[in-house]
Write a protein that holds these residues in place. Structure first.
Motif, short mmCIF file in Angstrom:
data_model
loop_
_atom_site.label_atom_id
_atom_site.label_comp_id
_atom_site.label_asym_id
_atom_site.label_seq_id
_atom_site.Cartn_x
_atom_site.Cartn_y
_atom_site.Cartn_z
N ASN A 1 28.61 60.70 70.56
CA ASN A 1 29.17 61.21 69.12
C ASN A 1 28.33 60.68 68.17
OD1 ASN A 1 32.05 60.96 70.87
ND2 ASN A 1 31.80 62.87 69.76
N GLN B 1 30.17 65.33 61.91
CA GLN B 1 30.17 65.16 63.36
C GLN B 1 28.90 66.03 63.75
OE1 GLN B 1 33.61 64.06 65.56
NE2 GLN B 1 32.92 64.85 67.46
N GLU C 1 27.24 66.52 66.54
CA GLU C 1 27.19 67.67 67.92
C GLU C 1 28.24 68.74 67.59
OE1 GLU C 1 30.25 64.15 68.55
OE2 GLU C 1 28.42 64.43 67.56
N ASN C 2 28.79 68.92 66.57
CA ASN C 2 29.62 70.28 66.29
C ASN C 2 29.05 71.13 65.48
OD1 ASN C 2 31.60 69.12 68.19
ND2 ASN C 2 32.92 68.26 66.50
N ILE D 1 28.61 60.34 63.84
CA ILE D 1 29.11 61.04 62.61
C ILE D 1 28.20 60.48 61.61
CG2 ILE D 1 31.14 60.85 61.22
CD1 ILE D 1 32.91 60.46 63.78
N LYS E 1 28.87 56.59 68.83
CA LYS E 1 29.52 56.20 69.96
C LYS E 1 29.05 56.81 71.19
CE LYS E 1 34.31 55.77 71.35
NZ LYS E 1 35.52 56.08 70.98
#
Length: 254
Positions: free
Chosen positions: A64, A71, A73-74, A66, A8
């Motif tokens: 983002n 996820q 980026e986390n 997933i 996204k």
């Protein structure tokens, strides 16, 4: 089927000579489990950058991604590396095999690094993969004793050794002749038929025509997609698929 990959508003910007170079611009994308996707587009359109960012090999600037519920980026670098190791496989134009290791040792290395199976089980799977891809005769060889096509088959074995959920390929047939390229695509097709998701970057219409869905990129954006449907290698529809895809690519400005 569930989405294995959701992207996204993905952006990637590089700083070149103090100027911003926007390579990916708010890319949105969904990939379902078991899909076989090709990404095409002119040189510099962002194809490879997209592949590297959705697989976590490169860090996105914004957006983002997933993958399989994670996820990206986390995630910490350690967790991201572990995710790539255990759930993703990679096949590049250049095989990137280690010169100081034999072919089978290159294949099993990532499974040893994962440390979640017994070595005898890993070795058994490596032998089975080499048989399946037609290179079992190279089991005692080093990488200087194999052709380009054989080395790419070894790379596919390496990509499969940890039973990944997805395989990413960046021009996986780009350095091969047409016969070897066709053989590699048949192997990919068999892998996909068994449920593994595959996403490749390619400039070759013949290669892309054997995938299920083609994404076309221009200037860092996905400008269109063409659904070919599942390819049945037992039916002689290759030329028809290739012709239809070529016509669509021309309409897109290929």
């Amino acid at each position: 089927m569930n989405d294995i990959l959701k992207v996204k508003n993905l952006c990637k910007t590089y700083i070149v000579n103090k100027r911003q170079l926007h390579v990916l611009k708010n890319v949105n994308l969904k990939v379902k489990e078991g899909e076989f996707i090709a990404v095409m587009g002119p040189s510099g359109s962002g194809k490879s950058t997209l592949l590297y960012n959705v697989s976590g090999m490169d860090k996105m600037t914004a957006g983002n991604v997933i993958f399989d519920g994670h996820q990206l980026e986390n995630l910490s670098e350690k967790d991201l590396s572990n995710l790539r190791l255990k759930k993703m496989g990679f096949v590049f134009q250049q095989t990137n095999l280690l010169k100081n290791l034999g072919i089978i040792d290159n294949i099993i290395l990532s499974a040893y690094m994962a440390k979640d199976r017994k070595r005898k089980d890993v070795n058994k799977q490596a032998i089975e993969l080499m048989k399946r891809t037609g290179i079992i005769e190279l089991v005692d060889n080093d990488i200087t004793q194999a052709s380009g096509g054989q080395l790419q088959r070894a790379t596919i074995c390496r990509a499969l050794i940890n039973n990944p959920k997805i395989i990413f390929g960046d021009e996986p047939t780009g350095a091969l002749n047409s016969k070897s390229a066709n053989e590699i695509m048949e192997i990919f097709k068999d892998i996909n038929d068994e449920g593994t998701t595959i996403m490749i970057v390619t400039h070759d219409v013949k290669v892309a025509s054997k995938t299920e869905r083609v994404l076309y990129m221009i200037d860092g954006k996905i400008e269109g997609e063409y659904n070919l449907g599942k390819f049945n290698k037992n039916m002689d529809d290759s030329k028809n698929r290739e012709s239809k895809l070529s016509q669509w690519l021309l309409a897109m400005g290929w």
